[in-house]
Design an enzyme around this catalytic site. Structure first.
Site, PDB file in Angstrom:
ATOM      1  N   ASP A  75       6.459  -3.344  -1.502  1.00 60.28           N
ATOM      2  CA  ASP A  75       5.707  -2.505  -0.563  1.00 60.28           C
ATOM      3  C   ASP A  75       6.485  -1.234  -0.261  1.00 60.28           C
ATOM      4  O   ASP A  75       7.705  -1.180  -0.450  1.00 60.28           O
ATOM      5  CB  ASP A  75       5.449  -3.298   0.734  1.00 60.28           C
ATOM      6  CG  ASP A  75       4.219  -2.802   1.476  1.00 60.28           C
ATOM      7  OD1 ASP A  75       3.714  -1.708   1.145  1.00 60.28           O
ATOM      8  OD2 ASP A  75       3.761  -3.506   2.388  1.00 60.28           O
ATOM      9  N   SER A 121       0.835  -1.195   0.000  1.00 62.13           N
ATOM     10  CA  SER A 121       0.000   0.000   0.000  1.00 62.13           C
ATOM     11  C   SER A 121       0.872   1.248   0.000  1.00 62.13           C
ATOM     12  O   SER A 121       2.056   1.187   0.293  1.00 62.13           O
ATOM     13  CB  SER A 121      -0.867   0.027   1.259  1.00 62.13           C
ATOM     14  OG  SER A 121      -1.379  -1.249   1.524  1.00 62.13           O
ATOM     15  N   GLY A 179       2.973   1.421   8.228  1.00 61.34           N
ATOM     16  CA  GLY A 179       1.655   1.643   8.822  1.00 61.34           C
ATOM     17  C   GLY A 179       1.271   3.104   8.913  1.00 61.34           C
ATOM     18  O   GLY A 179       0.204   3.443   9.425  1.00 61.34           O
ATOM     19  N   GLY A 180       2.148   3.984   8.372  1.00 57.16           N
ATOM     20  CA  GLY A 180       1.821   5.412   8.382  1.00 57.16           C
ATOM     21  C   GLY A 180       0.554   5.714   7.596  1.00 57.16           C
ATOM     22  O   GLY A 180      -0.153   6.682   7.865  1.00 57.16           O
ATOM     23  N   GLY A 181       0.259   4.874   6.613  1.00 58.19           N
ATOM     24  CA  GLY A 181      -0.974   5.040   5.836  1.00 58.19           C
ATOM     25  C   GLY A 181      -2.123   4.217   6.400  1.00 58.19           C
ATOM     26  O   GLY A 181      -3.202   4.181   5.819  1.00 58.19           O
ATOM     27  N   GLU A 231      -0.251  -6.329   5.207  1.00 54.88           N
ATOM     28  CA  GLU A 231       1.081  -6.137   4.620  1.00 54.88           C
ATOM     29  C   GLU A 231       2.088  -7.092   5.260  1.00 54.88           C
ATOM     30  O   GLU A 231       2.927  -7.674   4.590  1.00 54.88           O
ATOM     31  CB  GLU A 231       1.552  -4.701   4.813  1.00 54.88           C
ATOM     32  CG  GLU A 231       0.800  -3.712   3.944  1.00 54.88           C
ATOM     33  CD  GLU A 231       1.345  -2.309   4.078  1.00 54.88           C
ATOM     34  OE1 GLU A 231       2.112  -2.054   5.022  1.00 54.88           O
ATOM     35  OE2 GLU A 231       0.994  -1.468   3.238  1.00 54.88           O
TER      36      GLU A 231
END
Ligand code: ABF
Length: 255
Positions: free
Chosen positions: A104, A47, A118-120, A126
């Site tokens: 990724d 992502s 994981g910032g998004g 993932e």
């Protein structure tokens, strides 16, 4: 997830790019050119805005070619990218063996290739895709490379947390030394917290920079031990860190 997400140019022809976008694209194209083949098998698609260029490059390489490759998305965004590119999707639960290669993004990568992700708002699927991949490749612009995790990415370690466990998890994070851990707002914030694709909340837990790989290991294990933490955003050698990372920048691509 219903989290604030940085914009990407969209699934249209790209005519001009900012230097950061050009760096992301250079990293993604180089990674795909080095590690993607149309061979039968499975390819994981992560992502974030850099992965947009991964799918863009795969789409270019796939034009006019028949392929038995199944692409495994890690969430709503990558499903949309794959759908728009006309690539065949396979759910992770339908993959019988290993994924050949996964691409990724990351929020920060240190010299040992440990990552914060994981910032998004995506990290659980993932990580599941990463651990099931024979080869796991990270793509990023060079601002993501640092000598110690949490040096440049200052929001803290993202954690996916079961909603009822939030007060307990926040207090455990404080006892581990996190300064001001908090539940991430959704977008728009007035509608409440960021809800992941799995119905959980994201907590951001700031810690001092992780200057040694021992510090990374210790924190990753402590976070994993908190009841109610579904997964955390440290990708390290104990679960999965990338074999290789491609960083785009003014001087080209570093890998
Ligand atoms: C996802 O997207 C996350 O794990 C990571 O936080 C983020 C990287 O996004 P970008 O490429 O937009 O910086 O992979």
């Amino acid at each position: 997830p219903s989290c604030p997400r940085r914009a990407h140019p969209g699934a249209r022809e790209i005519t001009s790019l900012s230097s950061v976008e050009a760096s992301k694209r250079a990293a993604a194209y180089a990674a795909v050119d080095a590690h993607f083949s149309n061979a039968p098998g499975y390819v994981g698609i992560g992502s974030g805005s850099t992965v947009f260029y991964v799918v863009d490059r795969i789409r270019q390489l796939s034009v006019g070619r028949t392929s038995n490759t199944g692409f495994v998305p890690t969430g709503h965004q990558s499903r949309e990218l794959l759908r728009n590119a006309g690539l065949r999707m396979v759910r992770l639960e339908d993959v019988p063996g290993m994924i050949s290669v996964a691409f990724d993004g990351a929020d920060e990568v240190d010299g040992w290739l440990n990552c914060v992700k994981g910032g998004g708002g995506c990290l659980l699927l993932e990580k599941l895709v990463a651990i099931r991949s024979k080869v796991f490749i990270v793509v990023a612009d060079q601002t993501k490379l640092s000598h110690a995790l949490l040096t440049s990415y200052r929001h803290g370690i993202p954690l996916e947390v079961f909603p009822s466990a939030v007060p307990y998890v926040l207090s455990e994070l404080r006892s581990l030394g996190s300064t001001d851990p908090r539940v991430r707002d959704g977008a728009p914030a007035k509608l409440g917290p960021c809800v992941t694709d799995n119905g959980n909340f994201i907590v951001d837990a700031p810690f001092p920079p992780l200057a040694t790989s021992g510090a990374v290991v210790e924190l990753a294990e402590s976070l994993k031990g908190i009841v109610g933490v579904v997964e955390h955003g440290i990708f390290w050698r104990g679960d999965r860190r990338p074999e290789k990372a491609f960083f785009g920048g003014a001087g080209g691509v570093v890998r």
